[in-house]
Scaffold this motif. Sequence first.
Motif, PDB file in Angstrom:
ATOM      1  N   LEU A 165       0.837  -1.213   0.000  1.00 18.96           N
ATOM      2  CA  LEU A 165       0.000   0.000   0.000  1.00 18.96           C
ATOM      3  C   LEU A 165       0.873   1.265   0.000  1.00 18.96           C
ATOM      4  O   LEU A 165       0.554   2.241  -0.678  1.00 18.96           O
ATOM      5  CB  LEU A 165      -0.940  -0.010   1.213  1.00 18.96           C
ATOM      6  N   ILE A 166       1.985   1.210   0.718  1.00 20.78           N
ATOM      7  CA  ILE A 166       2.921   2.349   0.708  1.00 20.78           C
ATOM      8  C   ILE A 166       3.420   2.572  -0.713  1.00 20.78           C
ATOM      9  O   ILE A 166       3.479   3.704  -1.211  1.00 20.78           O
ATOM     10  CB  ILE A 166       4.128   2.065   1.647  1.00 20.78           C
ATOM     11  N   ASP A 167       3.772   1.475  -1.384  1.00 18.35           N
ATOM     12  CA  ASP A 167       4.377   1.570  -2.719  1.00 18.35           C
ATOM     13  C   ASP A 167       3.391   2.031  -3.797  1.00 18.35           C
ATOM     14  O   ASP A 167       3.810   2.349  -4.908  1.00 18.35           O
ATOM     15  CB  ASP A 167       5.024   0.228  -3.105  1.00 18.35           C
ATOM     16  N   LEU A 168       2.099   2.074  -3.467  1.00 13.55           N
ATOM     17  CA  LEU A 168       1.144   2.655  -4.420  1.00 13.55           C
ATOM     18  C   LEU A 168       1.406   4.145  -4.589  1.00 13.55           C
ATOM     19  O   LEU A 168       1.012   4.746  -5.594  1.00 13.55           O
ATOM     20  CB  LEU A 168      -0.299   2.426  -3.950  1.00 13.55           C
ATOM     21  N   GLY A 169       2.061   4.742  -3.582  1.00  6.97           N
ATOM     22  CA  GLY A 169       2.572   6.101  -3.741  1.00  6.97           C
ATOM     23  C   GLY A 169       1.605   7.226  -3.454  1.00  6.97           C
ATOM     24  O   GLY A 169       1.954   8.392  -3.551  1.00  6.97           O
ATOM     25  N   PHE A 170       0.353   6.916  -3.052  1.00  9.79           N
ATOM     26  CA  PHE A 170      -0.625   7.999  -2.858  1.00  9.79           C
ATOM     27  C   PHE A 170      -0.525   8.648  -1.487  1.00  9.79           C
ATOM     28  O   PHE A 170      -0.955   9.780  -1.283  1.00  9.79           O
ATOM     29  CB  PHE A 170      -2.053   7.462  -3.055  1.00  9.79           C
ATOM     30  N   ALA A 171       0.054   7.914  -0.517  1.00  7.93           N
ATOM     31  CA  ALA A 171      -0.018   8.378   0.875  1.00  7.93           C
ATOM     32  C   ALA A 171       1.221   9.172   1.268  1.00  7.93           C
ATOM     33  O   ALA A 171       2.333   8.848   0.857  1.00  7.93           O
ATOM     34  CB  ALA A 171      -0.177   7.184   1.808  1.00  7.93           C
ATOM     35  N   GLU A 172       0.991  10.184   2.076  1.00  6.21           N
ATOM     36  CA  GLU A 172       2.106  10.967   2.607  1.00  6.21           C
ATOM     37  C   GLU A 172       2.391  10.612   4.059  1.00  6.21           C
ATOM     38  O   GLU A 172       3.361  11.096   4.633  1.00  6.21           O
ATOM     39  CB  GLU A 172       1.791  12.460   2.491  1.00  6.21           C
ATOM     40  N   SER A 173       1.523   9.800   4.648  1.00  3.78           N
ATOM     41  CA  SER A 173       1.741   9.407   6.043  1.00  3.78           C
ATOM     42  C   SER A 173       1.087   8.050   6.285  1.00  3.78           C
ATOM     43  O   SER A 173       0.092   7.708   5.646  1.00  3.78           O
ATOM     44  CB  SER A 173       1.154  10.472   6.977  1.00  3.78           C
ATOM     45  N   LEU A 174       1.679   7.297   7.194  1.00  3.84           N
ATOM     46  CA  LEU A 174       1.193   5.958   7.542  1.00  3.84           C
ATOM     47  C   LEU A 174       0.873   5.923   9.026  1.00  3.84           C
ATOM     48  O   LEU A 174       1.614   6.473   9.834  1.00  3.84           O
ATOM     49  CB  LEU A 174       2.285   4.912   7.253  1.00  3.84           C
ATOM     50  N   LEU A 175      -0.220   5.250   9.370  1.00  5.14           N
ATOM     51  CA  LEU A 175      -0.578   5.028  10.775  1.00  5.14           C
ATOM     52  C   LEU A 175      -0.735   3.528  10.979  1.00  5.14           C
ATOM     53  O   LEU A 175      -1.555   2.890  10.308  1.00  5.14           O
ATOM     54  CB  LEU A 175      -1.892   5.761  11.084  1.00  5.14           C
ATOM     55  N   CYS A 176       0.072   2.962  11.879  1.00  4.82           N
ATOM     56  CA  CYS A 176      -0.054   1.514  12.132  1.00  4.82           C
ATOM     57  C   CYS A 176       0.346   1.198  13.569  1.00  4.82           C
ATOM     58  O   CYS A 176       0.857   2.046  14.291  1.00  4.82           O
ATOM     59  CB  CYS A 176       0.779   0.714  11.129  1.00  4.82           C
ATOM     60  N   GLN A 177       0.097  -0.045  13.949  1.00  4.69           N
ATOM     61  CA  GLN A 177       0.422  -0.526  15.296  1.00  4.69           C
ATOM     62  C   GLN A 177       1.912  -0.800  15.439  1.00  4.69           C
ATOM     63  O   GLN A 177       2.525  -1.304  14.507  1.00  4.69           O
ATOM     64  CB  GLN A 177      -0.271  -1.874  15.542  1.00  4.69           C
ATOM     65  N   TYR A 178       2.437  -0.527  16.612  1.00  5.38           N
ATOM     66  CA  TYR A 178       3.830  -0.894  16.896  1.00  5.38           C
ATOM     67  C   TYR A 178       4.045  -0.694  18.389  1.00  5.38           C
ATOM     68  O   TYR A 178       3.705   0.359  18.917  1.00  5.38           O
ATOM     69  CB  TYR A 178       4.771   0.021  16.100  1.00  5.38           C
ATOM     70  N   ASN A 179       4.529  -1.693  19.053  1.00  8.58           N
ATOM     71  CA  ASN A 179       4.875  -1.508  20.463  1.00  8.58           C
ATOM     72  C   ASN A 179       5.884  -2.557  20.898  1.00  8.58           C
ATOM     73  O   ASN A 179       6.249  -3.447  20.131  1.00  8.58           O
ATOM     74  CB  ASN A 179       3.615  -1.504  21.347  1.00  8.58           C
ATOM     75  N   LEU A 180       6.287  -2.402  22.138  1.00  8.10           N
ATOM     76  CA  LEU A 180       7.311  -3.257  22.734  1.00  8.10           C
ATOM     77  C   LEU A 180       7.027  -4.748  22.538  1.00  8.10           C
ATOM     78  O   LEU A 180       7.916  -5.537  22.276  1.00  8.10           O
ATOM     79  CB  LEU A 180       7.311  -2.925  24.228  1.00  8.10           C
ATOM     80  N   LEU A 181       5.758  -5.140  22.658  1.00  5.74           N
ATOM     81  CA  LEU A 181       5.411  -6.555  22.578  1.00  5.74           C
ATOM     82  C   LEU A 181       5.049  -6.998  21.170  1.00  5.74           C
ATOM     83  O   LEU A 181       4.925  -8.188  20.915  1.00  5.74           O
ATOM     84  CB  LEU A 181       4.212  -6.855  23.496  1.00  5.74           C
ATOM     85  N   ASP A 182       4.824  -6.040  20.284  1.00  2.00           N
ATOM     86  CA  ASP A 182       4.406  -6.390  18.933  1.00  2.00           C
ATOM     87  C   ASP A 182       5.143  -5.500  17.932  1.00  2.00           C
ATOM     88  O   ASP A 182       4.708  -4.398  17.602  1.00  2.00           O
ATOM     89  CB  ASP A 182       2.887  -6.207  18.797  1.00  2.00           C
ATOM     90  N   GLN A 183       6.283  -6.014  17.465  1.00  2.00           N
ATOM     91  CA  GLN A 183       7.128  -5.221  16.568  1.00  2.00           C
ATOM     92  C   GLN A 183       7.027  -5.714  15.126  1.00  2.00           C
ATOM     93  O   GLN A 183       7.892  -5.438  14.303  1.00  2.00           O
ATOM     94  CB  GLN A 183       8.576  -5.268  17.053  1.00  2.00           C
ATOM     95  N   ARG A 184       5.929  -6.457  14.825  1.00  2.00           N
ATOM     96  CA  ARG A 184       5.777  -7.011  13.474  1.00  2.00           C
ATOM     97  C   ARG A 184       5.857  -5.953  12.389  1.00  2.00           C
ATOM     98  O   ARG A 184       6.304  -6.205  11.283  1.00  2.00           O
ATOM     99  CB  ARG A 184       4.417  -7.723  13.354  1.00  2.00           C
ATOM    100  N   ASN A 185       5.368  -4.737  12.676  1.00  2.00           N
ATOM    101  CA  ASN A 185       5.323  -3.714  11.639  1.00  2.00           C
ATOM    102  C   ASN A 185       6.630  -2.945  11.484  1.00  2.00           C
ATOM    103  O   ASN A 185       6.677  -1.994  10.695  1.00  2.00           O
ATOM    104  CB  ASN A 185       4.172  -2.732  11.907  1.00  2.00           C
ATOM    105  N   ALA A 186       7.675  -3.333  12.219  1.00  2.00           N
ATOM    106  CA  ALA A 186       8.941  -2.587  12.119  1.00  2.00           C
ATOM    107  C   ALA A 186       9.429  -2.465  10.666  1.00  2.00           C
ATOM    108  O   ALA A 186       9.835  -1.377  10.245  1.00  2.00           O
ATOM    109  CB  ALA A 186      10.002  -3.222  13.015  1.00  2.00           C
ATOM    110  N   PRO A 187       9.381  -3.536   9.830  1.00  2.00           N
ATOM    111  CA  PRO A 187       9.844  -3.382   8.442  1.00  2.00           C
ATOM    112  C   PRO A 187       8.977  -2.408   7.635  1.00  2.00           C
ATOM    113  O   PRO A 187       9.497  -1.648   6.820  1.00  2.00           O
ATOM    114  CB  PRO A 187       9.736  -4.803   7.862  1.00  2.00           C
ATOM    115  N   ALA A 188       7.665  -2.426   7.882  1.00  2.00           N
ATOM    116  CA  ALA A 188       6.764  -1.505   7.156  1.00  2.00           C
ATOM    117  C   ALA A 188       7.037  -0.066   7.577  1.00  2.00           C
ATOM    118  O   ALA A 188       7.035   0.853   6.755  1.00  2.00           O
ATOM    119  CB  ALA A 188       5.307  -1.882   7.419  1.00  2.00           C
ATOM    120  N   ILE A 189       7.293   0.113   8.862  1.00  2.00           N
ATOM    121  CA  ILE A 189       7.589   1.453   9.382  1.00  2.00           C
ATOM    122  C   ILE A 189       8.898   1.968   8.772  1.00  2.00           C
ATOM    123  O   ILE A 189       8.984   3.117   8.310  1.00  2.00           O
ATOM    124  CB  ILE A 189       7.672   1.397  10.932  1.00  2.00           C
ATOM    125  N   ALA A 190       9.909   1.106   8.737  1.00  2.00           N
ATOM    126  CA  ALA A 190      11.211   1.501   8.153  1.00  2.00           C
ATOM    127  C   ALA A 190      11.035   1.829   6.672  1.00  2.00           C
ATOM    128  O   ALA A 190      11.607   2.801   6.162  1.00  2.00           O
ATOM    129  CB  ALA A 190      12.222   0.374   8.350  1.00  2.00           C
TER     130      ALA A 190
END
Length: 372
Positions: A165-190
């Motif tokens: 979805l990021i690579d579709l290029g339309f968005a200027e900002s992303l909102l997603c889950q990320y915390n100490l116990l759940d770091q699954r989205n770290a690659p998407a955030i990076a």
Amino acid sequence: MRTRLLGRTGRQVTALGFGAMRLPTVEINGEPHLDQDLGVELLRDGFTRGITYVDTAWGYGHRESQLVVGKALAGWRDRVTVSTKLPTWLVKATADCRRFLEQQLTELAVDRIDIYHLHGLSVKQWEEVVQPLGLLAELTRARDEGLIGHLAFSSHDTPGNIIRLIDLGFAESLLCQYNLLDQRNAPAIAHAHARGLGVVVMGPVGGGRLGVPSPALAALIPGGIRSTPEIALRFVLANPAVDVALSGMSTPAQVAENCAVAERPEALSAAELAQVEAAIAETKRLADLYCTGCDYCLPCPQGVKISQAFQVFNLHRVYGLDAPARKIYGELKPECRADACVACGTCEPKCPQRIGIRRQLAEVAEFFATDG
Ligand code: SF4
Ligand code: SF4
């Protein structure tokens, strides 16, 4: 309070954002509502302490969060970046998009929404709703008219799909889950950060799971922290790819504590971050020894959600988060819980970890059968 540049939106915002999803509630004629006066007071307390990013959504706070945010913004509009979200799942026709946006502008009492998210966007929804209904063209038109500052999306999809979805290029900002116990989205955030998107994180204290004392987590920085929410928030803010950590604050004490954390010159020192990461990696390793969540053991003929039951139990066993564990376990459907296991043994040969599933589920069931 520390500020960050919200990616290519070019907006300078505070690292702590006010998530308006847990404003105080009150019962009126047996129905839950937001306590509007208290909510306004709380939001303004946050603004006064320096918070310049507020996030709400169509459905938050019994549909009243946007109204309360709108009231709180009086006198603060110029200093605060306002974010809300299109309830994408309610959009059935192209014209719905503009209808929702106009009502949101009215409820928020603003003439422009600075950051407008497609709420809870998934690849499936992109393909089945956003594309066929031409919503991107609608939103771009609204942006060109000045009703929207920047387009964004929030997502609970898989990290791989968030990257798509990021690579579709339309968005200027992303909102997603990320915390100490759940770091699954770290690659998407990076990935979002590398592509120049702003990155806003929700659930920095694990949707409340990290909002209660955990001796195991508090011990991560011996003598250095006052509470579990503090270490949870500092961990999120220590990620250089994260611009804003949204905290859904409900009390003046939470506002004060979170603002104090966001005022620190650095979230965690390099040594502290290394210590926290090593400790989390070790607890995760111990948790994975127990169950990696691969779900090869499913389906269970009785419907037991084996890995979910183990994960919830781990909140107690690994992190000492007993009250959140009991709350989440109580929300599982009865047939999914550990006590629905009839010990048939079908699952055990399928488990690569060779876990004694029946024995472990009995332990889980026994723990949750007690009142705590
Ligand atoms: S042993 Fe229990 S969890 Fe495993 S398949 Fe049988 S009923 Fe399901
Ligand atoms: S197969 Fe084993 S490790 Fe995988 S989810 Fe089931 S119990 Fe956990």
